[in-house]
Design a protein around this motif. Structure first.
Motif, PDB file in Angstrom:
ATOM      1  N   PHE A   1     -25.979 -80.181  67.061  1.00 48.25           N
ATOM      2  CA  PHE A   1     -26.206 -80.368  65.627  1.00 48.25           C
ATOM      3  C   PHE A   1     -24.831 -80.464  64.982  1.00 48.25           C
ATOM      4  N   ILE A   2     -24.467 -81.668  64.590  1.00 45.99           N
ATOM      5  CA  ILE A   2     -23.137 -81.981  64.095  1.00 45.99           C
ATOM      6  C   ILE A   2     -23.092 -81.779  62.584  1.00 45.99           C
ATOM      7  N   GLY A   3     -22.007 -81.180  62.102  1.00 43.08           N
ATOM      8  CA  GLY A   3     -21.904 -80.897  60.676  1.00 43.08           C
ATOM      9  C   GLY A   3     -22.938 -79.872  60.259  1.00 43.08           C
ATOM     10  N   CYS A   4     -23.172 -78.896  61.114  1.00 46.63           N
ATOM     11  CA  CYS A   4     -24.195 -77.881  60.849  1.00 46.63           C
ATOM     12  C   CYS A   4     -23.696 -76.903  59.783  1.00 46.63           C
ATOM     13  N   SER A   5     -24.501 -76.693  58.768  1.00 42.63           N
ATOM     14  CA  SER A   5     -24.134 -75.753  57.710  1.00 42.63           C
ATOM     15  C   SER A   5     -24.827 -74.402  57.883  1.00 42.63           C
ATOM     16  N   ARG A   6     -26.006 -74.402  58.522  1.00 42.67           N
ATOM     17  CA  ARG A   6     -26.707 -73.133  58.751  1.00 42.67           C
ATOM     18  C   ARG A   6     -27.758 -73.304  59.832  1.00 42.67           C
ATOM     19  N   TRP A   7     -28.121 -72.185  60.456  1.00 41.97           N
ATOM     20  CA  TRP A   7     -29.145 -72.198  61.482  1.00 41.97           C
ATOM     21  C   TRP A   7     -29.860 -70.858  61.460  1.00 41.97           C
ATOM     22  N   ARG A   8     -31.072 -70.860  62.023  1.00 38.99           N
ATOM     23  CA  ARG A   8     -31.829 -69.612  62.153  1.00 38.99           C
ATOM     24  C   ARG A   8     -32.678 -69.668  63.402  1.00 38.99           C
ATOM     25  N   TRP A   9     -32.802 -68.511  64.036  1.00 40.14           N
ATOM     26  CA  TRP A   9     -33.594 -68.349  65.246  1.00 40.14           C
ATOM     27  C   TRP A   9     -34.712 -67.398  64.892  1.00 40.14           C
ATOM     28  N   ASP A  10     -35.922 -67.893  64.879  1.00 37.53           N
ATOM     29  CA  ASP A  10     -37.097 -67.132  64.457  1.00 37.53           C
ATOM     30  C   ASP A  10     -37.931 -66.800  65.696  1.00 37.53           C
ATOM     31  N   SER A  11     -38.534 -65.634  65.719  1.00 40.49           N
ATOM     32  CA  SER A  11     -39.308 -65.217  66.890  1.00 40.49           C
ATOM     33  C   SER A  11     -40.753 -65.714  66.869  1.00 40.49           C
TER      34      SER A  11
ATOM     35  N   ASN B   1     -38.400 -80.516  80.522  1.00 37.11           N
ATOM     36  CA  ASN B   1     -39.714 -80.549  81.143  1.00 37.11           C
ATOM     37  C   ASN B   1     -39.758 -81.698  82.152  1.00 37.11           C
ATOM     38  N   SER B   2     -39.752 -81.342  83.442  1.00 36.94           N
ATOM     39  CA  SER B   2     -39.773 -82.362  84.488  1.00 36.94           C
ATOM     40  C   SER B   2     -41.187 -82.712  84.937  1.00 36.94           C
ATOM     41  N   TRP B   3     -42.200 -82.016  84.440  1.00 38.09           N
ATOM     42  CA  TRP B   3     -43.580 -82.289  84.840  1.00 38.09           C
ATOM     43  C   TRP B   3     -44.185 -83.421  84.022  1.00 38.09           C
ATOM     44  N   ALA B   4     -43.903 -83.463  82.750  1.00 35.76           N
ATOM     45  CA  ALA B   4     -44.555 -84.441  81.883  1.00 35.76           C
ATOM     46  C   ALA B   4     -43.626 -85.558  81.409  1.00 35.76           C
ATOM     47  N   TYR B   5     -42.317 -85.424  81.706  1.00 29.93           N
ATOM     48  CA  TYR B   5     -41.349 -86.407  81.208  1.00 29.93           C
ATOM     49  C   TYR B   5     -40.407 -86.823  82.336  1.00 29.93           C
ATOM     50  N   ASP B   6     -39.628 -87.840  82.070  1.00 30.48           N
ATOM     51  CA  ASP B   6     -38.654 -88.318  83.037  1.00 30.48           C
ATOM     52  C   ASP B   6     -37.435 -87.397  83.011  1.00 30.48           C
ATOM     53  N   ALA B   7     -37.524 -86.320  83.781  1.00 26.51           N
ATOM     54  CA  ALA B   7     -36.422 -85.369  83.922  1.00 26.51           C
ATOM     55  C   ALA B   7     -36.486 -84.808  85.335  1.00 26.51           C
ATOM     56  N   ARG B   8     -35.325 -84.471  85.886  1.00 31.57           N
ATOM     57  CA  ARG B   8     -35.293 -83.874  87.217  1.00 31.57           C
ATOM     58  C   ARG B   8     -35.448 -82.357  87.103  1.00 31.57           C
ATOM     59  N   LYS B   9     -36.021 -81.735  88.111  1.00 28.28           N
ATOM     60  CA  LYS B   9     -36.186 -80.282  88.121  1.00 28.28           C
ATOM     61  C   LYS B   9     -34.813 -79.630  87.974  1.00 28.28           C
ATOM     62  N   GLY B  10     -34.677 -78.734  87.016  1.00 26.12           N
ATOM     63  CA  GLY B  10     -33.413 -78.057  86.762  1.00 26.12           C
ATOM     64  C   GLY B  10     -32.496 -78.760  85.780  1.00 26.12           C
ATOM     65  N   GLU B  11     -32.881 -79.961  85.336  1.00 25.10           N
ATOM     66  CA  GLU B  11     -32.041 -80.700  84.387  1.00 25.10           C
ATOM     67  C   GLU B  11     -32.019 -79.982  83.037  1.00 25.10           C
ATOM     68  N   VAL B  12     -30.846 -79.946  82.431  1.00 20.16           N
ATOM     69  CA  VAL B  12     -30.634 -79.232  81.172  1.00 20.16           C
ATOM     70  C   VAL B  12     -30.440 -80.235  80.040  1.00 20.16           C
ATOM     71  N   GLY B  13     -31.091 -79.965  78.923  1.00 19.65           N
ATOM     72  CA  GLY B  13     -30.873 -80.733  77.708  1.00 19.65           C
ATOM     73  C   GLY B  13     -29.963 -79.943  76.792  1.00 19.65           C
ATOM     74  N   ALA B  14     -29.069 -80.629  76.107  1.00 19.39           N
ATOM     75  CA  ALA B  14     -28.175 -79.985  75.142  1.00 19.39           C
ATOM     76  C   ALA B  14     -28.270 -80.741  73.826  1.00 19.39           C
ATOM     77  N   LEU B  15     -28.857 -80.087  72.838  1.00 20.90           N
ATOM     78  CA  LEU B  15     -28.888 -80.650  71.488  1.00 20.90           C
ATOM     79  C   LEU B  15     -27.637 -80.217  70.771  1.00 20.90           C
TER      80      LEU B  15
ATOM     81  N   ASP C   1     -26.333 -84.433  61.433  1.00 18.25           N
ATOM     82  CA  ASP C   1     -26.924 -85.277  62.461  1.00 18.25           C
ATOM     83  C   ASP C   1     -27.130 -84.464  63.732  1.00 18.25           C
ATOM     84  N   TRP C   2     -27.729 -85.098  64.740  1.00 19.14           N
ATOM     85  CA  TRP C   2     -27.964 -84.449  66.019  1.00 19.14           C
ATOM     86  C   TRP C   2     -27.804 -85.468  67.138  1.00 19.14           C
ATOM     87  N   SER C   3     -27.583 -84.968  68.339  1.00 17.74           N
ATOM     88  CA  SER C   3     -27.568 -85.806  69.532  1.00 17.74           C
ATOM     89  C   SER C   3     -28.062 -84.978  70.704  1.00 17.74           C
ATOM     90  N   LEU C   4     -28.558 -85.663  71.724  1.00 19.73           N
ATOM     91  CA  LEU C   4     -29.030 -85.015  72.947  1.00 19.73           C
ATOM     92  C   LEU C   4     -28.214 -85.504  74.124  1.00 19.73           C
TER      93      LEU C   4
END
Length: 141
Positions: free
Chosen positions: A54-64, A38-52, A130-133
């Motif tokens: 998740f290290i040592g991930c055992s499971r994940w789910r994507w819910d609608s 989000n470049s409108w409300a935070y210090d980010a440039r237009k088009g900048e991508v964030g990558a989270l 853990d996680w990192s950005l």
């Protein structure tokens, strides 16, 4: 038993609120979640991508669950999480784990933590150590 609580993890950054272009990839036991920042409300440039990562991930789910369902009280933690559209560590979740609800990579480690990100049209949960950005402009490096 620990009471359910939410630790806010993104006070100075967030995903683009309207069209974050969320993508999820799995590399071994690391889940990588990319999205436009989000470049409108935070210090980010237009088009900048964030990558989270998740290290040592055992499971994940994507819910609608989207913002409409959450505000109507129909979404995951809709009457408990402090705010829609944020990234949290969930502490004290004791709901039963249904294996068919999750993409299971391995058994949960003793130090696993539960993470939750509410995007505009989706909710993504990860159980990881853990996680990192990382931030990057498209086409850079």
């Amino acid at each position: 038993m620990t009471p359910l609580s939410f630790r806010h993890l993104n006070p100075d950054w967030n995903a683009e609120p309207n069209a974050p272009d969320v993508k999820l990839t799995v590399e071994g036991n690391t889940v990588r979640l990319t999205f436009l920042l989000n470049s409108w409300a935070y210090d980010a440039r237009k088009g900048e991508v964030g990558a989270l990562h998740f290290i040592g991930c055992s499971r994940w789910r994507w819910d609608s669950t989207n913002d409409h369902a959450w505000f109507e009280g129909k979404g995951l933690y809709s009457r408990q999480a402090p705010k829609w559209g944020e990234f949290y560590e969930v502490i004290g979740d004791n709901r039963p784990i249904e294996e068919d609800d999750w993409e299971v990579l391995s058994p949960d480690a003793p130090m696993s933590r539960q993470f939750l990100f509410y995007f505009r049209d989706d909710t993504i949960e990860d159980v990881a150590e853990d996680w990192s950005l990382a931030r990057q402009m498209p086409g850079a490096g």
